[in-house]
Design a protein around this motif. Structure first.
Motif, PDB file in Angstrom:
ATOM      1  N   LEU A  42      50.942  67.233  20.769  1.00 14.53           N
ATOM      2  CA  LEU A  42      49.777  66.605  21.378  1.00 14.53           C
ATOM      3  C   LEU A  42      49.839  67.018  22.844  1.00 14.53           C
ATOM      4  N   GLU A  43      48.921  67.883  23.242  1.00 12.26           N
ATOM      5  CA  GLU A  43      48.919  68.402  24.608  1.00 12.26           C
ATOM      6  C   GLU A  43      48.097  67.462  25.492  1.00 12.26           C
ATOM      7  N   VAL A  44      48.644  67.154  26.652  1.00 13.33           N
ATOM      8  CA  VAL A  44      48.007  66.228  27.587  1.00 13.33           C
ATOM      9  C   VAL A  44      47.802  66.958  28.906  1.00 13.33           C
ATOM     10  N   SER A  45      46.593  66.900  29.411  1.00 16.09           N
ATOM     11  CA  SER A  45      46.340  67.457  30.745  1.00 16.09           C
ATOM     12  C   SER A  45      45.509  66.467  31.543  1.00 16.09           C
ATOM     13  N   HIS A  46      45.812  66.385  32.816  1.00 13.35           N
ATOM     14  CA  HIS A  46      45.102  65.504  33.746  1.00 13.35           C
ATOM     15  C   HIS A  46      44.575  66.370  34.884  1.00 13.35           C
ATOM     16  N   ARG A  47      43.359  66.100  35.331  1.00 12.06           N
ATOM     17  CA  ARG A  47      42.805  66.804  36.486  1.00 12.06           C
ATOM     18  C   ARG A  47      42.250  65.785  37.473  1.00 12.06           C
ATOM     19  N   PHE A  48      42.689  65.917  38.708  1.00 10.38           N
ATOM     20  CA  PHE A  48      42.242  65.033  39.779  1.00 10.38           C
ATOM     21  C   PHE A  48      42.003  65.851  41.033  1.00 10.38           C
ATOM     22  N   PHE A  49      41.281  65.267  41.963  1.00  8.10           N
ATOM     23  CA  PHE A  49      41.108  65.917  43.259  1.00  8.10           C
ATOM     24  C   PHE A  49      42.422  65.820  44.030  1.00  8.10           C
ATOM     25  N   VAL A  50      42.807  66.894  44.672  1.00 11.15           N
ATOM     26  CA  VAL A  50      44.049  66.943  45.440  1.00 11.15           C
ATOM     27  C   VAL A  50      44.063  65.844  46.501  1.00 11.15           C
ATOM     28  N   ALA A  51      42.963  65.673  47.219  1.00  7.51           N
ATOM     29  CA  ALA A  51      42.917  64.670  48.288  1.00  7.51           C
ATOM     30  C   ALA A  51      43.161  63.262  47.748  1.00  7.51           C
ATOM     31  N   ASP A  52      42.612  62.961  46.562  1.00  8.80           N
ATOM     32  CA  ASP A  52      42.827  61.637  45.969  1.00  8.80           C
ATOM     33  C   ASP A  52      44.284  61.442  45.570  1.00  8.80           C
ATOM     34  N   MET A  53      44.893  62.479  45.005  1.00  9.07           N
ATOM     35  CA  MET A  53      46.296  62.370  44.609  1.00  9.07           C
ATOM     36  C   MET A  53      47.193  62.246  45.839  1.00  9.07           C
ATOM     37  N   GLN A  54      46.874  62.979  46.897  1.00  9.41           N
ATOM     38  CA  GLN A  54      47.652  62.857  48.130  1.00  9.41           C
ATOM     39  C   GLN A  54      47.568  61.432  48.679  1.00  9.41           C
ATOM     40  N   ARG A  55      46.381  60.878  48.632  1.00  7.20           N
ATOM     41  CA  ARG A  55      46.206  59.500  49.124  1.00  7.20           C
ATOM     42  C   ARG A  55      46.990  58.517  48.260  1.00  7.20           C
ATOM     43  N   ALA A  56      46.918  58.691  46.946  1.00  6.85           N
ATOM     44  CA  ALA A  56      47.653  57.804  46.041  1.00  6.85           C
ATOM     45  C   ALA A  56      49.149  57.886  46.304  1.00  6.85           C
ATOM     46  N   LEU A  57      49.659  59.086  46.474  1.00  8.93           N
ATOM     47  CA  LEU A  57      51.084  59.241  46.740  1.00  8.93           C
ATOM     48  C   LEU A  57      51.465  58.633  48.080  1.00  8.93           C
ATOM     49  N   SER A  58      50.628  58.815  49.078  1.00  3.48           N
ATOM     50  CA  SER A  58      50.963  58.265  50.396  1.00  3.48           C
ATOM     51  C   SER A  58      50.991  56.745  50.371  1.00  3.48           C
ATOM     52  N   LEU A  59      50.212  56.130  49.478  1.00  2.00           N
ATOM     53  CA  LEU A  59      50.184  54.671  49.382  1.00  2.00           C
ATOM     54  C   LEU A  59      51.215  54.116  48.407  1.00  2.00           C
TER      55      LEU A  59
END
Length: 165
Positions: A42-59
């Protein structure tokens, strides 16, 4: 040459700035589950905007961002869960990730042999902790047919069927 001040020009410029301020950036993510009979995964892939992921990680991540891939994996694993029909939590194996200037793709997989039954409960709440209007689409492809589900902060879990339709 000095341009005379005009109330009309001021009004047009003010309206343009207020429209720009009122413009709303959309918050969207995509997760795809795909049954690959050839590899029995079962292959899983996620796509998000880089800026949103950076913000999530920073928080949410450790303040020391030395091992970003490990922190992204930790973030994903905390907000993406799959349970089979028996309620057993399935832990997707980390395959990797790639990014360009706009998007980040994260890849995981689960051996089909680890899945009991044909239905899965999928919870996907990525970025919902930082954006109240986050909308994540979950596409499930099995037997050549794709079904789509819309997940929001109030409804971030869905029951999906892996059977061939």
């Amino acid at each position: 040459m000095k341009i005379p001040f005009s109330p009309f020009i001021f009004l047009v410029i003010s309206m343009a700035f207020s429209l720009h301020v009122q413009a709303h950036r959309y918050h969207f993510g995509l997760t795809e589950l795909s049954v690959n009979k050839r590899t029995q995964m079962l292959e899983v892939s996620h796509r998000f905007f880089v800026a949103d992921m950076q913000r999530a990680l920073s928080l949410n991540a450790d303040k020391d961002l030395k091992d970003v891939p490990a922190q992204i994996e930790k973030y994903i694993n905390a907000r993406f869960q799959i349970r089979d029909e028996k309620g057993t939590a399935l832990k997707p194996e980390w395959v990797g990730m790639e990014a360009d200037v706009h998007n980040i793709w994260i890849y995981q997989e689960i051996p089909l042999a680890d899945i009991q039954g044909n239905q899965l409960t999928v919870r996907q709440s990525m970025l919902m902790d930082i954006e109240r209007d986050q909308v994540n689409t979950l596409n499930v492809t099995s037997g050549g047919k794709t079904t789509s589900h819309t997940l929001t902060p109030g409804a971030n879990q869905v029951l999906v069927d892996l059977r061939v339709h």
